[in-house]
Design a protein around this motif. Sequence first.
Motif, mmCIF file in Angstrom:
data_model
loop_
_atom_site.group_PDB
_atom_site.id
_atom_site.type_symbol
_atom_site.label_atom_id
_atom_site.label_comp_id
_atom_site.label_asym_id
_atom_site.label_seq_id
_atom_site.Cartn_x
_atom_site.Cartn_y
_atom_site.Cartn_z
ATOM 1 N N THR A 572 15.750 63.451 -5.322
ATOM 2 C CA THR A 572 16.347 64.571 -6.017
ATOM 3 C C THR A 572 17.809 64.253 -6.725
ATOM 4 O O THR A 572 18.568 63.621 -5.979
ATOM 5 N N VAL A 573 17.801 64.373 -8.042
ATOM 6 C CA VAL A 573 19.062 64.062 -8.459
ATOM 7 C C VAL A 573 20.075 65.213 -8.023
ATOM 8 O O VAL A 573 20.259 66.376 -8.433
ATOM 9 N N GLU A 574 21.101 64.875 -7.526
ATOM 10 C CA GLU A 574 21.987 65.710 -6.796
ATOM 11 C C GLU A 574 23.260 65.733 -7.623
ATOM 12 O O GLU A 574 24.099 66.469 -7.378
ATOM 13 N N LYS A 575 23.835 64.471 -8.155
ATOM 14 C CA LYS A 575 25.140 64.520 -8.842
ATOM 15 C C LYS A 575 25.113 63.536 -10.012
ATOM 16 O O LYS A 575 24.679 62.639 -9.740
ATOM 17 N N PHE A 576 25.882 63.837 -11.068
ATOM 18 C CA PHE A 576 26.099 62.949 -12.032
ATOM 19 C C PHE A 576 27.387 62.355 -11.881
ATOM 20 O O PHE A 576 28.378 62.833 -11.784
ATOM 21 N N LEU A 577 27.516 60.940 -12.249
ATOM 22 C CA LEU A 577 28.639 60.318 -12.022
ATOM 23 C C LEU A 577 28.952 59.694 -13.660
ATOM 24 O O LEU A 577 27.904 59.745 -14.285
ATOM 25 N N PRO A 578 30.345 59.052 -13.873
ATOM 26 C CA PRO A 578 30.537 58.583 -15.202
ATOM 27 C C PRO A 578 29.428 57.475 -15.607
ATOM 28 O O PRO A 578 29.041 57.302 -16.846
ATOM 29 N N ASN A 579 28.975 56.518 -14.649
ATOM 30 C CA ASN A 579 28.126 55.449 -15.005
ATOM 31 C C ASN A 579 26.866 55.533 -14.093
ATOM 32 O O ASN A 579 26.177 54.532 -14.076
ATOM 33 N N GLY A 580 26.418 56.641 -13.700
ATOM 34 C CA GLY A 580 25.229 56.853 -12.933
ATOM 35 C C GLY A 580 25.154 58.058 -12.441
ATOM 36 O O GLY A 580 25.466 59.196 -12.913
ATOM 37 N N ALA A 581 24.180 58.199 -11.451
ATOM 38 C CA ALA A 581 23.768 59.619 -10.814
ATOM 39 C C ALA A 581 23.704 59.289 -9.294
ATOM 40 O O ALA A 581 23.156 58.023 -8.874
#
Length: 1672
Positions: A572-581
């Motif tokens: 499950t996609v939990e969090k977005f980061l500047p260069n990924g997830a």
Amino acid sequence: MVDSKSVISSSEVSFPRGGSTALTPLEVKEVSNEVTRDVLFETASASKRSSNFKADQPTKKSRKSKKKATTEEPKEDVVTIDNFSPKNLHADTTVLGQITSINKMDITLCLGDNLFGVVSITSISEEINKLIEEIDQSEEESDEESDDEETTKATLKSKPEFPQLQELFKIGQWLRAKVLPHEDSKKKIHLTIEPKEVNDNLEKEDLITGNVLQCSVKSIEDHGIIFNTGKDEFTGFISNKELSSTPEIDMKLLKTGSVLLTNIVNKPSSRTITLRPISSPSNSKKTTISTISSIDAIQPGIMVDAIVSSITKNGLTVRVCGLVDGSINLSHLHEFELEKLEHKFTIGNSIKARVIGVLHRAGVKKLVLSVLPHILTLKPKEENASEAFPIGHVFDEVEVAGSDANYTFFKFGSNTLFGQIHNSKINTEEYNYNVGSKHEAKVLGYNEIDNLLVLTCDPKLVKAKYLKGSDIPIGTLINGIEIIKVLPESGGIIVKLMDDIEGFVPSNHISDIKLVYPERKFKDGSKTKGRVLNTNGKRVLISLKKSLVNIEDEQILDTYGKAEIGLRTSGTVEKFLPNGAVISFFGQVKAYLSKEEISETYVEKITDYLKMGQTVNVKVLDVDEEQQRMRVTLRQSSTVTPDQQQFIEQIQYGKTVGTAIVVEKRHEVVYFELESNQLKGMILDGHLSDGNYEQNRSLFKKLAVGSKLEVLMLEKDQRARTIVATAKKSLIEASKKGNLPSTFEDIQVNGDKPLYGFIKSVTNMGLFVSFANRLTGLVLAKYLKVDDLSKKYQKNQSVACHVIRTDEVQRRFLLTLQDDEQSEFLNQDKVINPIDSSKKTFGDFVPGSITKCVVKSVKGTQLNVQLGDNLQGRIDATQCFNDFDEIKNVKQPLTQFPKGTVLDVKVIGYHDAKDHKFLPITHRKSNRNLILELSRLEKELSTKDVPYAGLDISDIKEGQEIMTFIHNITKGQIFTSITPNITGKIAAVDITDDIEVFKSIEKAFPIGTAVKATVKEVDEDSNNLVLRVRKTQIKSTEELTIGTSYPARIFKLLDNIALVELDDRVIASAFITDALEDYSKRLSQVFHVNDLVVATVIDIDSNGKVAVSLRSQDSDSGDKVINSYQDLNRGDVVKGYVKSLNNNGVYVSLGRSTFALVRVANIYDNFNKDWKKSFKLYQPVVGKIAACHGEGKILMTLKESEVNGELKYSKVISDIKVDEIYEGTVRKVAEFGVFVGLDGTLNVSGLCHRSQISDNDVSNISSLFSEGDRVKVKILAVDLEKKQLSLGMKASYFTDDMEIDQNQDSEEESEQEDSEAEDEDEIMEDAAESDSESGSESESDSDSTSKQADGLSGLSTNGFDWTASILDQAEDDESSSDEEDFTQERKKKKKKSAAQVEDKTADLSTRAPQSTSDFERLLVGNPNSSVMWMNYMSFQLQLSEVEKAREIGERALKTINYREEQEKMNIWIAMLNLENTFGSEETLDEIFKRSCQYMDPLVMHQKLVGIYNMSENFEKAEALYKVMTKKFGKQVSVWVQYGSSLMDRGLNQEAHEVLARALQILPKREHIEVVKKYAQLEFSKGDAEQARSLFEGLVSDAPKRIDLWNIYLDQEIKQDSKKRVEDLFERVLTKKLSKKQAKFFFSKWLVFEEEKGDEQMVAKVKAKATEYVQAN
């Protein structure tokens, strides 16, 4: 009556008269204990005794009453068997506990009876609390600083780390704890383990060997650990040897703040208690405590001898120390039947037990004890019951062993381990739980303290699969989940998993798609299925998403150990980061998905591809189980097979064609696999056909997965790591015909064959057209008759082009579109009246063609030519001459091609009239703005139809000689052209060796001049050459000759030095006095960087540093050059520049290595306290030489009266000439003559031999002269080598002078009288100024007094400068009493000799003392005047009598009254100055130590450090400051003085560090004061921006301190920054002010604006004040 001694001794038994006692042994013991308790505390028995008790009462009656009391006592005191429960664990109850878990913010202790207590991080130790306070304080400061734009650097401190409890404690550790009062609905037991709390009841008498003391680690030393015992008067100590011998102690956990339970080794004899860990092997003897000071001294953890009082079915009752009752329950006996207890224990026997709790009941303390082996030893149990019988383990059969009031106990075959069930959990109505009955049971837990398994016999629980939510394995599929409640606003769902186990579904796990109304799908009471995501304590997280519920069990990833590279699973996609997830799986497993791994195409925005909470199927790329890190990918294929890799290597982009099968369509991209090898690639939707955007979008939508396409491999996308292909037919056909270029070499200028490509991008510049392999050309916007390119052309649009120009060097090419009008113009537009009749159209003039032209005009660097009426061209100068010999006029080479000349030329390219690559040209404007680039070189004319190749820069080598043409001269550089596209650069210093030519380069080398130059350097990147014309080359300073002039270029200007470049890497410096003719100017006013100058070498030192002069060598104009002190004479008026400012005065540079000192007293005619503000570094000044005795010994004055008038400086021996007449003072009388000190000199004395004293013979010299007598002498001889003078006093030497005086006497009598009166007035004023006790106080007096009081400066009197050297003190005219005498005598020497012997005793107080006797007489009348004593000392020092000066100082200390502290202080300071100047380190140290004994040590330290600073002894000052900061670190003045001293020396960074140290040491209440002082110092001596930063921090921290705003304003007003001041006034008036404060600030603002003369702001301030009054 019973003897008190016999009563105290418990070992003596008193028998009654009748014989042996009738009491039982227990009763005898009770009586003995009772008597002991009464004697110890004088409470119980004393209160029971009658007040009428008499010694003569019958003993029989006494015995009877005593017997009655003892027999009735057991009935009154019924001792119960106690268990721990929340009800009896009241506040202040102390218990012994064992650590079962360690969390971030608390510790959990097991207390027995299945109870647990929580110890908060703030209830552990004093050391941890202090650390938390420091962290909290630092965070508050950082938050406040973050609100300000300019951070206060000086106040920054390193942030302490938060304590990690896991690093301070370990599971299983035993600790003593006290229950805290706490209102908690969950009935949590809150504890504290702070030593101060748990040891509170222990007295000094209780600190005996064997007693238990809980301590916290205070500090770790080399030989052991120092502990905080909670007792202020004692500290504990455990040696490293003792710690290392205890296996249970982990040395890594013993850090500051950790807590340890210890035994006392020895009774403390001092402030230190020797301890050892309670689990130490040395404690194996189980020492018990038998002596206590009070009942309160019995604390949990101690070993005691307990006397059994009774044996019951619930346990034992005991008595400890004969004072306190206690009990041992069955849980701590592990014997559960009464018969076994009676067999094992006997009433009256003593047993060893450990106290595990002290309970309070109705004001009486009760002990809870244990005899279990692991509690007696406090060591870990050998076997772990929880591992042998884990939670959930089912016993087929357990047997009831016994029961008490609270528990039923079971046995199951083990002799050391038993089980228990609380009686409230047993169903006695349905089942029989008599001793011996057997039952099926399940393990629910384990009681660490009691060493008992917690069981249940409830059949429902025994058969249940899971007892609680945490027992359910993560990833388990659960059917029949009941919906309890759907929380509003997407809060999640509460569900019921099974009996008594609830779960929670997070909002992002309700469904694979976001549900607007989840309550419609999941109704209360309905059932569904789900998977366990995670367990968070008692909370179970459930996922209802089908994408996770329906996955295979093998795909469930709940630990990093199960993750294998290549595994595909759902997350499950939990969090977005500047260069990924971040992708989350089951449990705590998470993985990182980078942008590159999201798709085969380039991903610009992650949110375009993924959504929060989305379930994605990923593949594991990499996993690190130890670090718990994992990387995953969403790409279909991240690896290639060997066949695919081989195919990739063989691909020829722009030529390889293949068949592709569509596998996916996403985000305007078609993903395919090649039919031949399944290699993956992509096609952008704009490349599906040659059609427009709408047609391609329609094709994209219709294209089905599995469709086949013929594609051409265009390029490799490095970011997406995939093949990019195209399906455009135009490109595929061009590729098959070999017409699709893929490299720059494939590009040729050809107007017939079109090139097919596609538009890469549309810009204002034009269209960038791409072909294969990212080969891109440009179609300029001017060739396209379109106002808005973006409306007609789109990205990826197919186009056909022609190449019109190439740039071989930059590897670029220009294009034109095939269907564009420009192309038609090139091929069809006719040339009107062509010079070459064979050329008809513009298309005939292609690069490589040979034609004719006529010269239209001649410019410096080019010929403007005409090829037809509507076609122009240009011939660059570099394309006009085959070699240098053809040039007839090198300064104007193109003049040999006059206007009208017809030339044969070759077209070599095109030139844009708007392109200023070469110099601008004039020509007739064509409607096409087309200009041809031409060449008349023979090598070009000989090759017809061959495009111009030109000279390649790579073919040019260093050292090669070439022909070049100058086209620009600027900034010390000469720019030339070698070919139309290769330029050169010649440094101005490399253009000629002729200095005269160098002085006027522009005239000698006009634009267009042809020169032969040698290549110094080749820069292929910029297509540029570095050239040199000058033949002579200076490679090092060794080739330079002093006195020789060289061409130079200024490349850097400093305030006092101009750095010049003589040649490559040969640098010289010109000091400001060697660079400027006029010293009233600055370097930046005369010179600029890159200016060309003539530099004459004047010096080369041993290190190779070259000094040059930029002054004109053939002229004497300008200010005088001073190379050494020999160029100076006393009295010369000279110019110079301020070199530096010091407390001593101003240092002035007169020459490159010559400088002079201007003392403070010689700067202005009138005293100026802020003289430093009048000077800036390298400011030009004019002064007069006062003394010149060698390098570093030049004195100068800036006084206007002396510069423009007569010099008043004292003479030295070299200034004295023969036959000069002086007045002086007798210094010494000898048999052979008299030594006389000359007035007006620098301590110069000479010998008047007895033969030169009188014209008559002198028999007894001592009868004529005594020390201090005033005499007149004549210079007879001067010996400069021996520095000796011969003097004469004969009357005949002065006959002429006396005659002159007599002749002038009558004429000037009245004038002399007036002068004499004025002189006497001056003397009186001088005397008054030198005597601090006189009635008048002038402005200079107050300044002097303030300087004395200030600890930052040394003492200076009018008799001697206490901070100067011997030479300096004599030269200082302000501080020389001899000069005053000299002035007085010189003005009066015209008087008659009778007047010179006049008795002046009567008016001695009105003039300066002139002899020892004068001083002695003055001191008799004023013995407490420190100034008089110091003048006396100064007088002796000027006579070189250092010892006498010391003696006078000692006399002064003894003479001055002890009440006159300030006067004594002045003498001590004078003594310190004296020893600093004339004494040794030992004598100075001795005086300093003595002064500290009699005066305030802080003041004396400040005075001495000020003396060091004034004498520039900075090393000693620094050492003394360090001593002061340690000794007087709590004093703000010490830190301020230290910082001020550093700033005076320009050490601003060190001053900032001192401030940081001050803030660590000073109390917090002093922080504002010290930062305020440093801010003021920064304004006056340091960086104003730093000062503002400090003040901003202050007004932010203390906004109510209005005085800080006032100081801040005053400092900014001094800085004269009007805008900043007005902003500050605006800000302060927004604060909450009283009316009085507001009035003050408005008045201050109004005065400020009035002084500035800003009428507009004056009106504004008045308006604001009126508005404020009305509002308040």
